[in-house]
Design an enzyme around this catalytic site. Structure first.
Site, PDB file in Angstrom:
ATOM      1  N   GLN A 141      -4.060   7.583  -0.145  1.00 49.96           N
ATOM      2  CA  GLN A 141      -3.318   6.321  -0.192  1.00 49.96           C
ATOM      3  C   GLN A 141      -2.776   5.979   1.196  1.00 49.96           C
ATOM      4  O   GLN A 141      -2.770   4.819   1.603  1.00 49.96           O
ATOM      5  CB  GLN A 141      -2.178   6.423  -1.219  1.00 49.96           C
ATOM      6  CG  GLN A 141      -1.473   5.100  -1.497  1.00 49.96           C
ATOM      7  CD  GLN A 141      -2.391   4.075  -2.160  1.00 49.96           C
ATOM      8  OE1 GLN A 141      -3.197   4.433  -3.021  1.00 49.96           O
ATOM      9  NE2 GLN A 141      -2.283   2.816  -1.782  1.00 49.96           N
TER      10      GLN A 141
ATOM     11  N   ALA B 257      -0.471  -0.211  -2.408  1.00 54.93           N
ATOM     12  CA  ALA B 257       0.790   0.525  -2.523  1.00 54.93           C
ATOM     13  C   ALA B 257       1.110   1.314  -1.269  1.00 54.93           C
ATOM     14  O   ALA B 257       0.209   1.798  -0.574  1.00 54.93           O
ATOM     15  CB  ALA B 257       0.717   1.466  -3.707  1.00 54.93           C
TER      16      ALA B 257
ATOM     17  N   SER C  37       1.876   4.618  -5.360  1.00 53.84           N
ATOM     18  CA  SER C  37       0.703   4.132  -6.097  1.00 53.84           C
ATOM     19  C   SER C  37       0.592   4.805  -7.462  1.00 53.84           C
ATOM     20  O   SER C  37       0.723   6.024  -7.580  1.00 53.84           O
ATOM     21  CB  SER C  37      -0.578   4.428  -5.316  1.00 53.84           C
ATOM     22  OG  SER C  37      -1.698   4.156  -6.137  1.00 53.84           O
TER      23      SER C  37
ATOM     24  N   HIS D 206      -2.072   5.156  -8.924  1.00 51.42           N
ATOM     25  CA  HIS D 206      -3.307   5.957  -8.902  1.00 51.42           C
ATOM     26  C   HIS D 206      -3.017   7.426  -8.589  1.00 51.42           C
ATOM     27  O   HIS D 206      -3.811   8.295  -8.929  1.00 51.42           O
ATOM     28  CB  HIS D 206      -4.307   5.358  -7.914  1.00 51.42           C
ATOM     29  CG  HIS D 206      -4.971   4.118  -8.454  1.00 51.42           C
ATOM     30  ND1 HIS D 206      -6.031   4.167  -9.335  1.00 51.42           N
ATOM     31  CD2 HIS D 206      -4.694   2.805  -8.285  1.00 51.42           C
ATOM     32  CE1 HIS D 206      -6.393   2.945  -9.662  1.00 51.42           C
ATOM     33  NE2 HIS D 206      -5.590   2.089  -9.044  1.00 51.42           N
TER      34      HIS D 206
ATOM     35  N   ASP E 169      -9.381   1.494 -12.152  1.00 51.21           N
ATOM     36  CA  ASP E 169      -9.756   0.118 -11.830  1.00 51.21           C
ATOM     37  C   ASP E 169     -11.196  -0.051 -12.299  1.00 51.21           C
ATOM     38  O   ASP E 169     -12.057   0.767 -11.959  1.00 51.21           O
ATOM     39  CB  ASP E 169      -9.712  -0.132 -10.317  1.00 51.21           C
ATOM     40  CG  ASP E 169      -8.298  -0.093  -9.761  1.00 51.21           C
ATOM     41  OD1 ASP E 169      -7.349  -0.329 -10.531  1.00 51.21           O
ATOM     42  OD2 ASP E 169      -8.155   0.176  -8.556  1.00 51.21           O
TER      43      ASP E 169
ATOM     44  N   GLU F 221      -3.475  -8.040 -11.616  1.00 50.64           N
ATOM     45  CA  GLU F 221      -4.673  -7.215 -11.424  1.00 50.64           C
ATOM     46  C   GLU F 221      -5.383  -7.044 -12.763  1.00 50.64           C
ATOM     47  O   GLU F 221      -5.107  -6.089 -13.491  1.00 50.64           O
ATOM     48  CB  GLU F 221      -4.303  -5.830 -10.856  1.00 50.64           C
ATOM     49  CG  GLU F 221      -3.811  -5.870  -9.433  1.00 50.64           C
ATOM     50  CD  GLU F 221      -3.775  -4.492  -8.768  1.00 50.64           C
ATOM     51  OE1 GLU F 221      -4.122  -3.481  -9.421  1.00 50.64           O
ATOM     52  OE2 GLU F 221      -3.407  -4.435  -7.585  1.00 50.64           O
TER      53      GLU F 221
ATOM     54  N   HIS G 172      -6.926  -3.383 -13.503  1.00 47.98           N
ATOM     55  CA  HIS G 172      -6.185  -2.111 -13.437  1.00 47.98           C
ATOM     56  C   HIS G 172      -5.587  -1.754 -14.811  1.00 47.98           C
ATOM     57  O   HIS G 172      -4.711  -2.456 -15.308  1.00 47.98           O
ATOM     58  CB  HIS G 172      -5.091  -2.233 -12.371  1.00 47.98           C
ATOM     59  CG  HIS G 172      -4.256  -0.994 -12.185  1.00 47.98           C
ATOM     60  ND1 HIS G 172      -4.246  -0.260 -11.017  1.00 47.98           N
ATOM     61  CD2 HIS G 172      -3.387  -0.361 -13.021  1.00 47.98           C
ATOM     62  CE1 HIS G 172      -3.409   0.761 -11.147  1.00 47.98           C
ATOM     63  NE2 HIS G 172      -2.868   0.717 -12.358  1.00 47.98           N
TER      64      HIS G 172
HETATM   65 ZN   LIG Z   1      -5.626   0.052  -9.504  1.00 51.81          ZN
END
Ligand SMILES: [Zn+2]
Length: 288
Positions: free
Chosen positions: A143, A197, A202, A204, A211, A260, A263
């Protein structure tokens, strides 16, 4: 029952399912009204829900015990930090990941992965096949790398994202009229944070979200996903598999992220149902 009749039966059941979805929790009667902060109990729509599936779904993998592990919050005001690493990551099957990730693979929490497979099987049974996963678990280090790449890009030129995030009049006054063609560091960071992020914040990094992308989108993750058959299907069915649309339209002020459509976050079937039926974001659901 043949597939055709089963879908007909599902269609007839739909109004019933929707009705159970819009029913208010049975603990109503709160004078402050719904969502005014007086009621601290999370919504419990899942208690009255009847789940219908076309395929043989292993329902055990969709359920969590509404435990904190699956409801972990990772956002701008609640970072998970540099040391957070999920305990049980598995490599996603190559059958569900995008072609450009085949060589390196993608990791996801084991339970989220099992629920994801059930969901994609059901989607395929409904005739939707153009969908794959383009991001899943992302480490803190990755990230950080992404953040720095995006920052360098926003510092190099005034992008379309910059106009969207900062507004045309702001850019005109502070840059174009002043003869500047490059954003300041602070403005570039603001632009990056509108779509990506800061390391440690994040979702994730939790290993609990994915995603999605379609072949038709040509490798670019954009709002075009909203036009896909996959999105239409997910909008109606993801919650039955424990997934929620994490950054909905119009909730930017709560989630801190622009819309989004691609996501999806795994929270388990009960919480996903409660969040889906109440129209809350994960932040609001956890606040209750
Ligand atoms: Zn995402």
């Amino acid at each position: 029952m043949s597939g055709k009749y089963r879908s007909l039966a599902a269609l007839l059941l739909l109004p019933l399912l929707l009705a159970s979805c819009i029913r208010l929790p049975s603990d109503g009667g709160d004078e402050t009204g719904e969502g005014n902060g007086g009621d601290k109990k999370p919504p419990s729509y899942h208690e009255n829900m009847t789940y219908q599936y076309q395929t043989e779904v292993d329902e055990d993998v969709l359920m969590t015990d509404l435990s904190a592990a699956y409801l972990v919050l990772a956002n701008k005001s609640s970072p998970v930090g540099e040391d957070y690493t999920p305990e049980d990551l598995v490599a996603l099957s190559s059958a569900v990941i995008a072609s450009w990730h085949q060589a390196t693979g993608l990791l996801l929490d084991a339970c989220a992965a099992a629920a994801l497979y059930e969901m994609l099987d059901e989607m395929r049974a409904a005739g939707v096949t153009d969908i794959c996963v383009t991001s899943a678990y992302r480490s803190y280090a990755r990230q950080q790398q992404l953040y720095e790449t995006y920052l360098a890009r926003e510092l190099a030129t005034i992008s379309e994202d910059a106009y969207r995030a900062l507004g045309y009049s702001y850019i005109k006054t502070n840059y174009l009229d002043a003869g500047k063609s490059k954003l300041s560091y602070a403005d570039a960071a603001r632009v990056v944070l509108s779509y990506s992020a800061y390391p440690g914040t994040s979702e994730h990094q939790t290993g609990l979200c994915v995603d999605f992308i379609t072949d038709e989108m040509g490798g670019e993750l954009t709002e075009a996903f909203e036009e896909s058959a996959a999105f239409a299907w997910l909008s109606k069915n993801a919650y039955k598999f424990g997934f929620i649309l994490r950054y909905p339209k119009g909730k930017e002020g709560v989630t801190g992220y622009t819309y989004e459509p691609w996501h999806y976050r795994f929270v388990g079937r009960e919480a996903a149902t409660d969040i889906y039926c109440s129209g809350l974001t994960l932040e609001q659901y956890l606040e209750k």
